[in-house]
Design a protein around this motif. Sequence first.
Motif, PDB file in Angstrom:
ATOM      1  N   ASP A  10       0.828  -1.205   0.000  1.00 32.90           N
ATOM      2  CA  ASP A  10       0.000   0.000   0.000  1.00 32.90           C
ATOM      3  C   ASP A  10       0.862   1.254   0.000  1.00 32.90           C
ATOM      4  N   GLU A  11       1.937   1.247   0.780  1.00 33.91           N
ATOM      5  CA  GLU A  11       2.829   2.404   0.834  1.00 33.91           C
ATOM      6  C   GLU A  11       3.444   2.661  -0.531  1.00 33.91           C
ATOM      7  N   LYS A  12       3.865   1.618  -1.211  1.00 30.34           N
ATOM      8  CA  LYS A  12       4.452   1.787  -2.547  1.00 30.34           C
ATOM      9  C   LYS A  12       3.422   2.356  -3.517  1.00 30.34           C
ATOM     10  N   LEU A  13       2.192   1.858  -3.459  1.00 30.08           N
ATOM     11  CA  LEU A  13       1.151   2.375  -4.351  1.00 30.08           C
ATOM     12  C   LEU A  13       0.866   3.847  -4.069  1.00 30.08           C
ATOM     13  N   VAL A  14       0.795   4.218  -2.798  1.00 25.30           N
ATOM     14  CA  VAL A  14       0.530   5.613  -2.427  1.00 25.30           C
ATOM     15  C   VAL A  14       1.652   6.510  -2.939  1.00 25.30           C
ATOM     16  N   VAL A  15       2.879   6.107  -2.708  1.00 28.89           N
ATOM     17  CA  VAL A  15       4.026   6.905  -3.152  1.00 28.89           C
ATOM     18  C   VAL A  15       4.012   7.034  -4.670  1.00 28.89           C
ATOM     19  N   GLN A  16       3.803   5.935  -5.378  1.00 23.80           N
ATOM     20  CA  GLN A  16       3.759   5.986  -6.842  1.00 23.80           C
ATOM     21  C   GLN A  16       2.627   6.871  -7.337  1.00 23.80           C
ATOM     22  N   GLN A  56      -2.654  -0.537 -10.162  1.00 28.37           N
ATOM     23  CA  GLN A  56      -1.337  -0.975 -10.613  1.00 28.37           C
ATOM     24  C   GLN A  56      -1.209  -0.846 -12.120  1.00 28.37           C
ATOM     25  N   GLY A  57      -2.274  -1.167 -12.844  1.00 27.19           N
ATOM     26  CA  GLY A  57      -2.261  -1.012 -14.301  1.00 27.19           C
ATOM     27  C   GLY A  57      -2.125   0.443 -14.702  1.00 27.19           C
ATOM     28  N   TRP A  58      -2.886   1.314 -14.043  1.00 28.92           N
ATOM     29  CA  TRP A  58      -2.825   2.748 -14.341  1.00 28.92           C
ATOM     30  C   TRP A  58      -1.436   3.301 -14.053  1.00 28.92           C
ATOM     31  N   LEU A  59      -0.858   2.893 -12.932  1.00 33.59           N
ATOM     32  CA  LEU A  59       0.490   3.350 -12.579  1.00 33.59           C
ATOM     33  C   LEU A  59       1.517   2.850 -13.595  1.00 33.59           C
ATOM     34  N   ALA A  60       1.367   1.628 -14.064  1.00 32.33           N
ATOM     35  CA  ALA A  60       2.293   1.084 -15.064  1.00 32.33           C
ATOM     36  C   ALA A  60       2.176   1.851 -16.382  1.00 32.33           C
ATOM     37  N   GLU A  61       0.962   2.161 -16.780  1.00 33.85           N
ATOM     38  CA  GLU A  61       0.736   2.911 -18.022  1.00 33.85           C
ATOM     39  C   GLU A  61       1.303   4.322 -17.952  1.00 33.85           C
ATOM     40  N   ASN A  62       1.310   4.905 -16.766  1.00 33.82           N
ATOM     41  CA  ASN A  62       1.738   6.294 -16.606  1.00 33.82           C
ATOM     42  C   ASN A  62       3.096   6.427 -15.926  1.00 33.82           C
ATOM     43  N   ALA A  63       3.840   5.343 -15.852  1.00 33.25           N
ATOM     44  CA  ALA A  63       5.145   5.342 -15.181  1.00 33.25           C
ATOM     45  C   ALA A  63       6.066   6.392 -15.796  1.00 33.25           C
ATOM     46  N   GLY A  64       6.712   7.149 -14.928  1.00 35.78           N
ATOM     47  CA  GLY A  64       7.677   8.154 -15.375  1.00 35.78           C
ATOM     48  C   GLY A  64       7.066   9.459 -15.845  1.00 35.78           C
ATOM     49  N   SER A  65       5.748   9.571 -15.789  1.00 35.74           N
ATOM     50  CA  SER A  65       5.105  10.818 -16.206  1.00 35.74           C
ATOM     51  C   SER A  65       4.437  11.477 -15.014  1.00 35.74           C
ATOM     52  N   HIS A  66       4.049  12.713 -15.193  1.00 35.61           N
ATOM     53  CA  HIS A  66       3.321  13.456 -14.157  1.00 35.61           C
ATOM     54  C   HIS A  66       1.990  13.864 -14.767  1.00 35.61           C
ATOM     55  N   VAL A  67       0.981  13.046 -14.550  1.00 39.26           N
ATOM     56  CA  VAL A  67      -0.309  13.256 -15.192  1.00 39.26           C
ATOM     57  C   VAL A  67      -1.154  14.325 -14.518  1.00 39.26           C
ATOM     58  N   GLY A  68      -0.835  14.681 -13.293  1.00 36.80           N
ATOM     59  CA  GLY A  68      -1.549  15.752 -12.618  1.00 36.80           C
ATOM     60  C   GLY A  68      -2.686  15.308 -11.722  1.00 36.80           C
ATOM     61  N   SER A  69      -3.407  14.285 -12.113  1.00 33.23           N
ATOM     62  CA  SER A  69      -4.527  13.820 -11.294  1.00 33.23           C
ATOM     63  C   SER A  69      -4.595  12.310 -11.314  1.00 33.23           C
ATOM     64  N   PRO A  70      -4.920  11.721 -10.187  1.00 28.61           N
ATOM     65  CA  PRO A  70      -5.108  10.271 -10.158  1.00 28.61           C
ATOM     66  C   PRO A  70      -6.428   9.907 -10.829  1.00 28.61           C
TER      67      PRO A  70
END
Length: 86
Positions: A10-16, A56-70
Motif C-alpha cells: 500500500d505504501e508503494k502504491l501511495v508513493v507511486q 497498478q495497471g494505471w500506474l504502469a501505463e503512466n510510469a515516469g510521467s506526471h499526469v496531474g490527477s489520479p
Amino acid sequence: MSIGRKKNHDEKLVVQMMETSGIDIEAELVGHVNGASRMRTAMLRCGRCLNADDCQGWLAENAGSHVGSPPDYCLNKDLIRTVREG
C-alpha cells in the motif's frame, strides 16, 4: 499477503500515485506539519481500495510521467488535490 507485506504494498502504491500525480513527496509531505498524518491517511485509504489491480495497471501505463490527477476511482484523489494545491 501478510499484514507487513500489505502495508509495504500500500505504501508503494501511495508513493507511486502521488509522484505520478506530480507531488514531490519530500518537499510537500515530509516537511509539512501534517505530512505524516496525510501519509498515514493515504495508506489507510489505499488499504481499503477495491481497485488495486486497476491502480497498478494505471500506474504502469503512466510510469515516469506526471499526469496531474489520479484516476477517479482513487480514494486519495481529494487528498492528492489538496496537497498539490498547497
